[in-house]
Design an enzyme around this catalytic site. Structure first.
Site, PDB file in Angstrom:
ATOM      1  N   HIS A 139     -28.718 -36.356 -40.834  1.00 14.24           N
ATOM      2  CA  HIS A 139     -28.871 -35.387 -41.926  1.00 14.24           C
ATOM      3  C   HIS A 139     -29.009 -34.004 -41.273  1.00 14.24           C
ATOM      4  O   HIS A 139     -28.118 -33.576 -40.548  1.00 14.24           O
ATOM      5  CB  HIS A 139     -30.093 -35.815 -42.761  1.00 14.24           C
ATOM      6  CG  HIS A 139     -30.247 -35.138 -44.093  1.00 14.24           C
ATOM      7  ND1 HIS A 139     -29.329 -34.268 -44.618  1.00 14.24           N
ATOM      8  CD2 HIS A 139     -31.252 -35.197 -45.022  1.00 14.24           C
ATOM      9  CE1 HIS A 139     -29.744 -33.840 -45.800  1.00 14.24           C
ATOM     10  NE2 HIS A 139     -30.914 -34.389 -46.059  1.00 14.24           N
ATOM     11  N   HIS A 159     -16.944 -35.493 -43.625  1.00 14.72           N
ATOM     12  CA  HIS A 159     -17.926 -35.415 -44.703  1.00 14.72           C
ATOM     13  C   HIS A 159     -17.668 -36.543 -45.682  1.00 14.72           C
ATOM     14  O   HIS A 159     -16.522 -36.884 -45.947  1.00 14.72           O
ATOM     15  CB  HIS A 159     -17.835 -34.059 -45.424  1.00 14.72           C
ATOM     16  CG  HIS A 159     -19.066 -33.726 -46.198  1.00 14.72           C
ATOM     17  ND1 HIS A 159     -19.304 -34.225 -47.447  1.00 14.72           N
ATOM     18  CD2 HIS A 159     -20.139 -32.960 -45.874  1.00 14.72           C
ATOM     19  CE1 HIS A 159     -20.469 -33.763 -47.862  1.00 14.72           C
ATOM     20  NE2 HIS A 159     -21.008 -33.002 -46.926  1.00 14.72           N
ATOM     21  N   ASP A 212     -22.392 -27.941 -40.563  1.00 11.45           N
ATOM     22  CA  ASP A 212     -23.151 -27.959 -39.316  1.00 11.45           C
ATOM     23  C   ASP A 212     -22.350 -27.465 -38.115  1.00 11.45           C
ATOM     24  O   ASP A 212     -22.927 -27.130 -37.090  1.00 11.45           O
ATOM     25  CB  ASP A 212     -23.664 -29.381 -39.033  1.00 11.45           C
ATOM     26  CG  ASP A 212     -24.773 -29.756 -39.994  1.00 11.45           C
ATOM     27  OD1 ASP A 212     -25.568 -28.874 -40.334  1.00 11.45           O
ATOM     28  OD2 ASP A 212     -24.826 -30.926 -40.412  1.00 11.45           O
TER      29      ASP A 212
END
Ligand SMILES: CC(C)(COP(=O)(O)OP(=O)(O)OC[C@H]1O[C@@H](n2cnc3c(N)ncnc32)[C@H](O)[C@@H]1OP(=O)(O)O)[C@@H](O)C(=O)NCCC(=O)NCCS
Length: 374
Positions: free
Chosen positions: A220, A259, A310
């Site tokens: 996460h 993703h 990210d």
């Protein structure tokens, strides 16, 4: 329908509740506004108000909101003292989880679960969390704590409390944009953790502490720290292609790509790529950007995988002189608003979240007396 028939590992594809806060369907939108437009036309403070209150603020509403958050910034002395006693090298997310628990003891509304009290607590945490992160950063490096200055924006203040110098407007805005993009993301793991906790009629601070624990994991929020480790391991623009191909050949994952929902790319990554490049150019050190570019091309060519949020965010923070250990705490500084909005929404129409499990243990059996057990 029996519960066994709708079992889905990891709850993939399961609708686990309803929300009016955000959606990822057709591109990320906060309360109806595309995140791309918010990143271009709004500030994080406006977005925080939108998520908590449901509508974008008028100018006077924004000014009042900023005043309330600014006035709540001070953290109790007891927390500063505690930070000084923690073992060296304690994980910064663990410290932040502890800090939120300590802040709960000093909040006048801790056990008031009314809508208005929860909004007040969320606003206080918005003010206190950046100060707690910066205080721990300074203390853990043997440096004096720097207190926020009332004339600075929250973004400028955060960078000031970390570095001890006033940031440029470009640096403050880049941080602001990243906070807008981090603020909310529907039923992700940490948000769901927060909703589960408050659905028992526990309190907002307990929900946020649980969410911080969930965000810490590398699947996460923790992914953004691993991105930087891998980027450094890839070396230079000259070595990055071979490094990427070797990783893929070993079936290892390159953090920051792919993703579960965004299969044609994550708009947040596209926005932050521009910010990361501009920040790197301002420092005159663009090697990491070039290395990242090579990896992106290879990932698209070989795996048709595109970057997620990210991927660029660690480079942006690196160019701003922020250490990797601050990356996930900065995520919290922003996501606390999304978590709080979800806690408030859950409690406004609460039903205890208590799913069932498919039993995989032994069939029914009887208890033998202790003496006859082997
Ligand atoms: C985010 C993620 C978990 C989504 O996974 P998913 O949609 O369930 O996709 P899968 O895990 O089923 O992967 C599909 C294929 O792409 C590959 N893949 C997915 N992400 C990859 C990555 N980051 N690096 C290398 N290969 C990857 C898988 O190995 C798999 O390949 P295969 O079909 O040859 O076996 C996954 O892309 C990932 O692990 N990314 C890295 C971690 C990360 O950046 N997390 C932050 C998310 S915001």
């Amino acid at each position: 329908m029996s519960t066994a028939e709708i079992y889905s590992p990891g709850l993939e594809g399961v609708l686990a509740g309803e929300t009016a806060i955000s959606t990822v369907e057709g591109g990320l939108r906060y309360r109806g506004y595309p995140v791309t437009e918010l990143a271009e036309k709004a500030t994080f403070d406006e977005v925080a108000y939108l998520l908590l209150q449901g509508e974008l603020p008028s100018a006077p509403q924004l000014a009042d909101f900023r005043t309330r958050v600014r006035e709540a910034q001070a953290i109790p002395e007891a927390l500063e003292e505690l930070l000084c006693t923690l073992p060296p090298g304690t994980n910064s997310m663990d410290v932040l989880r502890t800090s939120v628990s300590v802040l709960a003891h000093f909040d006048p509304d801790t056990n008031d679960n009314s809508h208005t009290a929860n909004v007040r607590k969320a606003e206080r945490l918005l003010g206190q969390i950046p100060v707690a992160i910066a205080a721990n950063y300074r203390v853990s490096r043997g440096k004096q704590i720097i207190r926020p200055r009332p004339e600075f924006s929250r973004e400028a203040n955060f960078l000031y409390m970390i570095h001890g110098r006033e940031p440029s407007p470009a640096e403050a805005r880049a941080l602001d944009v990243s906070l807008i993009l981090y603020a909310e993301h529907e039923f992700n793991a940490s948000t769901f953790a927060a909703r589960v906790v408050c659905s028992t009629e526990s309190d907002l601070h307990s929900s946020i502490a649980a969410a911080i624990g969930a965000l810490k994991g590398r699947l996460h929020g923790g992914a953004n720290e691993m991105v930087m480790e891998q980027l450094h391991a890839a070396g230079t623009p000259e070595t990055a292609e071979k490094w990427t191909l070797d990783m893929l050949a070993r079936k290892e994952r390159i953090m920051g790509f792919g993703h579960r929902v965004y299969k044609t790319g994550d708009v947040r990554a596209r926005i932050l790529k521009v910010q990361a490049r501009q920040a790197a150019e301002a420092t005159g050190q663009t090697k990491l950007e070039q290395t990242a570019e090579v990896i992106e091309k290879v990932m698209e060519r070989e795996k048709k995988l595109l970057p997620n949020l990210d991927w660029p965010i660690g480079r942006l923070y690196h160019a701003m002189g922020l250490e990797v250990s601050l990356n996930t705490p900065i995520f919290v500084m922003s996501r606390v608003v999304g978590w709080s909005a979800h806690v408030i929404e859950q409690l406004n129409n609460n039903r205890l979240i208590r799913p069932r499990a498919r039993y995989t243990g032994p069939a029914v059996r009887t208890v033998k007396p202790l003496a006859s057990r082997k």
